[in-house]
Write a protein that holds these residues in place. Structure first.
Motif, PDB file in Angstrom:
ATOM      1  N   ARG A  78     -47.949 -45.023  -8.064  1.00  0.00           N
ATOM      2  CA  ARG A  78     -46.571 -45.324  -8.599  1.00  0.00           C
ATOM      3  C   ARG A  78     -45.816 -45.955  -7.599  1.00  0.00           C
ATOM      4  O   ARG A  78     -45.942 -45.858  -6.289  1.00  0.00           O
ATOM      5  CB  ARG A  78     -45.898 -43.917  -8.692  1.00  0.00           C
ATOM      6  N   GLY A  79     -44.965 -46.660  -7.824  1.00  0.00           N
ATOM      7  CA  GLY A  79     -43.955 -47.382  -6.779  1.00  0.00           C
ATOM      8  C   GLY A  79     -44.118 -48.613  -6.384  1.00  0.00           C
ATOM      9  O   GLY A  79     -43.616 -49.088  -5.390  1.00  0.00           O
ATOM     10  N   LEU A 111     -37.622 -39.173  -8.072  1.00  0.00           N
ATOM     11  CA  LEU A 111     -38.761 -39.181  -6.826  1.00  0.00           C
ATOM     12  C   LEU A 111     -39.762 -38.569  -7.827  1.00  0.00           C
ATOM     13  O   LEU A 111     -41.009 -38.880  -7.316  1.00  0.00           O
ATOM     14  CB  LEU A 111     -38.453 -38.299  -5.894  1.00  0.00           C
ATOM     15  N   LEU A 112     -39.692 -37.308  -8.387  1.00  0.00           N
ATOM     16  CA  LEU A 112     -40.743 -36.960  -9.300  1.00  0.00           C
ATOM     17  C   LEU A 112     -41.429 -37.858 -10.497  1.00  0.00           C
ATOM     18  O   LEU A 112     -42.572 -37.858 -10.415  1.00  0.00           O
ATOM     19  CB  LEU A 112     -40.364 -35.538  -9.744  1.00  0.00           C
ATOM     20  N   CYS A 113     -40.514 -38.413 -10.986  1.00  0.00           N
ATOM     21  CA  CYS A 113     -41.042 -39.409 -12.048  1.00  0.00           C
ATOM     22  C   CYS A 113     -41.070 -40.644 -11.949  1.00  0.00           C
ATOM     23  O   CYS A 113     -41.502 -41.441 -12.793  1.00  0.00           O
ATOM     24  CB  CYS A 113     -40.075 -38.850 -13.468  1.00  0.00           C
ATOM     25  N   GLY A 114     -40.602 -41.319 -10.743  1.00  0.00           N
ATOM     26  CA  GLY A 114     -40.774 -42.664 -10.527  1.00  0.00           C
ATOM     27  C   GLY A 114     -39.578 -43.225 -11.092  1.00  0.00           C
ATOM     28  O   GLY A 114     -38.848 -42.505 -11.774  1.00  0.00           O
ATOM     29  N   LEU A 115     -39.441 -44.484 -10.943  1.00  0.00           N
ATOM     30  CA  LEU A 115     -38.387 -45.232 -11.593  1.00  0.00           C
ATOM     31  C   LEU A 115     -38.447 -45.475 -13.063  1.00  0.00           C
ATOM     32  O   LEU A 115     -37.402 -46.227 -13.584  1.00  0.00           O
ATOM     33  CB  LEU A 115     -38.263 -46.677 -10.813  1.00  0.00           C
ATOM     34  N   SER A 116     -39.408 -44.905 -13.646  1.00  0.00           N
ATOM     35  CA  SER A 116     -39.496 -44.761 -15.034  1.00  0.00           C
ATOM     36  C   SER A 116     -38.143 -44.215 -15.717  1.00  0.00           C
ATOM     37  O   SER A 116     -37.734 -44.454 -16.945  1.00  0.00           O
ATOM     38  CB  SER A 116     -40.724 -44.165 -15.539  1.00  0.00           C
ATOM     39  N   PHE A 147     -43.575 -48.338 -12.765  1.00  0.00           N
ATOM     40  CA  PHE A 147     -42.552 -47.531 -12.918  1.00  0.00           C
ATOM     41  C   PHE A 147     -42.949 -46.086 -12.782  1.00  0.00           C
ATOM     42  O   PHE A 147     -42.250 -45.270 -12.526  1.00  0.00           O
ATOM     43  CB  PHE A 147     -41.559 -47.556 -14.352  1.00  0.00           C
ATOM     44  N   GLN A 205     -40.510 -43.735   1.257  1.00  0.00           N
ATOM     45  CA  GLN A 205     -40.992 -43.089   2.624  1.00  0.00           C
ATOM     46  C   GLN A 205     -41.818 -44.376   3.419  1.00  0.00           C
ATOM     47  O   GLN A 205     -41.999 -44.233   4.581  1.00  0.00           O
ATOM     48  CB  GLN A 205     -41.873 -42.119   2.442  1.00  0.00           C
ATOM     49  N   GLN A 211     -41.403 -51.340 -19.749  1.00  0.00           N
ATOM     50  CA  GLN A 211     -41.822 -51.078 -18.418  1.00  0.00           C
ATOM     51  C   GLN A 211     -43.266 -51.510 -18.342  1.00  0.00           C
ATOM     52  O   GLN A 211     -44.048 -50.805 -17.566  1.00  0.00           O
ATOM     53  CB  GLN A 211     -41.459 -49.538 -18.129  1.00  0.00           C
ATOM     54  N   ASP A 258     -33.402 -47.245  -4.418  1.00  0.00           N
ATOM     55  CA  ASP A 258     -33.937 -48.378  -5.477  1.00  0.00           C
ATOM     56  C   ASP A 258     -35.500 -48.732  -5.060  1.00  0.00           C
ATOM     57  O   ASP A 258     -36.082 -49.218  -5.829  1.00  0.00           O
ATOM     58  CB  ASP A 258     -33.284 -49.630  -5.197  1.00  0.00           C
ATOM     59  N   LEU A 259     -35.899 -48.038  -4.041  1.00  0.00           N
ATOM     60  CA  LEU A 259     -37.323 -48.254  -3.542  1.00  0.00           C
ATOM     61  C   LEU A 259     -38.266 -47.455  -4.311  1.00  0.00           C
ATOM     62  O   LEU A 259     -38.078 -46.230  -4.830  1.00  0.00           O
ATOM     63  CB  LEU A 259     -37.497 -48.169  -1.813  1.00  0.00           C
ATOM     64  N   GLY A 260     -39.313 -48.145  -4.587  1.00  0.00           N
ATOM     65  CA  GLY A 260     -40.523 -47.608  -5.405  1.00  0.00           C
ATOM     66  C   GLY A 260     -41.374 -46.568  -4.264  1.00  0.00           C
ATOM     67  O   GLY A 260     -41.584 -45.326  -4.970  1.00  0.00           O
ATOM     68  N   GLN A 261     -41.414 -46.887  -3.250  1.00  0.00           N
ATOM     69  CA  GLN A 261     -42.064 -46.257  -1.971  1.00  0.00           C
ATOM     70  C   GLN A 261     -41.171 -45.869  -0.984  1.00  0.00           C
ATOM     71  O   GLN A 261     -41.405 -46.719   0.110  1.00  0.00           O
ATOM     72  CB  GLN A 261     -43.156 -46.803  -1.883  1.00  0.00           C
TER      73      GLN A 261
END
Ligand code: SF4
Ligand code: SF4
Ligand code: SF4
Lengths: 387, 252
Positions: free
Chosen positions: B185-186, A34-39, B166, A111, B80, A106-109
């Motif tokens: 992001r996301g 959550l903090l770093c994103g899906l990276s 990403f 919320q 990415q 899996d979601l980027g967002q």
């Protein structure tokens, strides 16, 4: 009935504690994501779905598989499954919840997930998948819980529950069909663009799900002396054998169409899975050969009556089957959908440690739910004398 | 607390926590940028890339930079990466054009790739929130505030035109353009056919920077530059057999 959770053997709580520990690790990993994103995943621009969506797909199958007990019981009046019915329904609940968790992680967002409901979009298969999955969860919660309550009080389940049971059978087929449509309707991804996808999904679900259920039931038999009954075990393993045979048959149909037609787009994903590309192997190759071997070997064991009915051999056959089907759906399906890429190139994907930890955490949540629900069910059965 | 009060409290909290997930600003209508009187309009916007002229690496770089710098496209290395317009070889751009002995003029060339603004876009079909949608003039745009980052559209796009954030893009944009929204992001992003430029009555940045190598216009108008160019030269589109009807044409 929840109070049943308060009275358990120390062994039971130790097991829950272990699961809680794994869940904590998964939650920590998710916080990191959550903090770093899906990276922090192994995903990329070209392989944009991976571990999470693959597990989601596999577990939809596990959820749907409860129907292999419900259907014979209610449509054919086959009695021996009655005792295990609740186990299947409760496992379906855990499986659907895991599905939802895998989609969420899996979601980027995450919320914003409610946007799917706030802006209903009938032309998106994902919208329908959300609907049928939530519906299936509700159905199983109702049917399972009310059914168990009736068992506790020694009364017949109300009429409306029976109607819901019939509905849940059709519904189970729908959840895995709709999930297959997520893939089977996408232009340009040859491994997915196949009319047999939904049928293949159902076949693999109806062997792997009951196999997991039967394995767990056999484990219960050792741990708690709960006996699903000889006849139930015998018939369920026949069902598993047939489903696995159909599953392998369907897969071979894909292989035939690809390699007899010699159309590159159809051949390349399969060739990639088993032998890599342009002379380069890929980590998935070994897994695929393992799956092929385990799948075929388990089928041989399962279709031979003397081996299938041997309770010493059966668990091994089931474990092999579960591993084989998991590799097919939980690893290969997604990877080969993205390879070759849209540019006819290949992009490697290896799930990162974070992805693995999160996935393990979600599986632990599922195991926790199954453990608690099954504990309740078995204790109720003990009291009601239906153990 | 009574059961009813409790339920009310739960509903209220739920409602409050929902608010941030609602799209900020207005829901996307048919137009994404408020239009002045000078706005360019079309029945079906399309692009024609003259690959003979656009084969110059200097020109390609100029075009890509014009787009990426104005649109705050983050510069990320590796798998990415995020890109709205980029170049690739002949067989990666047109993988369906299998030919063992293609003309050297083709294999030597680099081709510009971007979103095709398909007439029948799979990305729009699969998006579960309508965060990706098609405008009446054929442009496929996105609402970054509605996108949930499910990446179904990336699986659905047969052209690899879409990129996912990403990580936080801000760290990778050296000189941000304050006039264009920075993504978060996301979410997924891609070329917008410069809908914001069209609303101001100007052509897309890449077209402006192309020194005449890229044409932009209305496909529905037989007198438009793009229609005239397509009439007079041999052109192809990427993966036409999929039925997406790409709006980007390549003159060979
Ligand atoms: S090129 Fe891809 S992203 Fe662009 S409109 Fe077509 S399908 Fe959508
Ligand atoms: S990632 Fe965003 S734009 Fe793409 S399908 Fe999901 S919600 Fe739609
Ligand atoms: S049309 Fe605009 S957004 Fe699209 S590639 Fe050209 S400059 Fe970029």
């Amino acid at each position: 009935m929840i109070d049943k959770l308060l009275k358990g053997a120390p062994r039971f709580y130790a097991w829950l504690g272990l699961l809680a520990f794994i869940i904590m690790i998964g939650a920590g990993a998710y916080l990191y994501q959550l903090l770093c994103g899906l990276s922090v995943t192994g995903l990329s621009r070209n392989v944009s779905w991976g571990m999470y969506i693959a597990q989601f797909t596999y577990l939809v199958g596990v959820a749907a598989s409860a129907v292999m007990l419900v259907l014979p019981t209610y449509f054919h009046g086959f009695k021996p499954f009655r005792k295990m019915l609740i186990l299947g329904e409760f496992m379906a609940i855990a499986a659907v919840i895991m599905c939802m968790l895998f989609i969420t992680v899996d979601l980027g967002q995450p919320q914003r997930v409610l946007n799917v409901i706030l802006h209903p979009t009938p032309h998106s298969v994902m919208f329908w998948d959300m609907l049928v999955l939530s519906g299936y969860l509700l159905l199983n919660l109702l049917v399972g819980w009310v059914g168990l309550e009736c068992e506790q009080q020694g009364v017949e389940p109300p009429k409306w529950i029976k109607k819901l049971v019939y509905l849940s059978v059709i519904w189970a087929f729908s959840i895995h069909t709709v999930t297959a449509f997520l893939y089977a309707g996408i232009p340009g991804r040859h491994y997915w663009l196949t009319a047999i996808m939904a049928a293949r999904f159902l076949a693999s679900a109806f062997c792997s799900g009951p196999a997991i259920l039967l394995l767990l039931a056999l484990l219960l038999k050792r741990l708690t002396r709960f006996d699903p009954g000889k006849e139930a075990i015998r018939v369920l393993s026949i069902i598993i054998a047939y489903a696995m045979a159909i599953n392998i048959f369907f897969y071979l149909l894909e292989v035939f169409t690809a390699f007899y037609s010699q159309i590159p787009g159809h051949m390349h994903p399969l060739a990639f899975l088993f032998s890599g590309h342009d002379g380069h192997g890929n980590w998935i190759n070994g897994w695929m050969w393992l799956a092929a071997f385990l799948g075929l070997f388990s089928l041989v064991l399962l279709v031979t009556p003397s081996l299938r009915n041997n309770e010493k051999i059966l668990p091994y056959a089931l474990v092999m089957l579960v591993i084989a089907t998991w590799i097919d759906k939980g690893l290969a399906l997604l990877y080969a959908g993205f390879n070759p890429t849209m540019f006819d190139t290949y992009t490697n994907y290896v799930p990162s440690l974070t992805e693995l930890a999160i996935s393990l955490g979600v599986y632990a949540v599922g195991a926790l739910i199954v453990s608690c629900l099954w504990k309740i069910a078995l204790d109720v059965k003990k009291e009601a004398g239906t153990f | 607390m009574k059961r009813r009060q409790f339920l009310q409290a739960v509903m209220a909290t739920a409602a409050v926590s929902l608010v941030p997930s609602l799209p900020l600003g207005a829901a996307p209508g048919r137009e994404t940028f408020s239009e002045g009187s000078k706005a360019l309009k079309a029945g079906r916007w399309a692009m024609v890339i003259d690959t003979r002229k656009m084969n110059d690496p200097r020109l390609q770089k100029k075009v890509i930079e014009a787009c990426h710098s104005r649109h705050n496209v983050p510069d990320i290395e590796g798998p990415q990466e995020i890109k709205w317009i980029w170049t690739d070889s002949y067989d990666h751009t047109f993988p369906e054009q299998l030919n063992n002995y293609p003309a050297q003029t083709l294999t030597d060339r680099r081709f510009l790739l971007l979103c095709n603004h398909c007439e029948n876009p799979p990305c729009v079909r699969v998006c579960p929130t309508q965060a990706t949608f098609k405008r009446d003039d054929g442009i496929v745009v996105m609402d970054y505030h509605r996108c949930i980052g499910c990446r179904f559209c990336m699986a659905g796009c047969p052209y690899g035109a879409r990129s996912f954030n990403f990580s936080d893009p801000q760290e990778y944009v050296k000189t941000p353009n304050p006039k264009f929204p920075m993504r978060m992001r996301g979410v997924v992003e891609k070329c917008t056919f410069c809908s914001e430029q069209l609303a101001k009555g100007e052509l897309p940045y890449c077209v402006q920077a192309s020194e005449g190598g890229i044409l932009f216009g209305d496909l529905n108008d037989p007198a438009s530059d793009v229609r005239k160019a397509l009439l007079s030269a041999i052109s192809i589109r990427r993966k036409p057999s999929l039925g997406t009807q790409p709006g980007v044409y390549y003159i060979l």
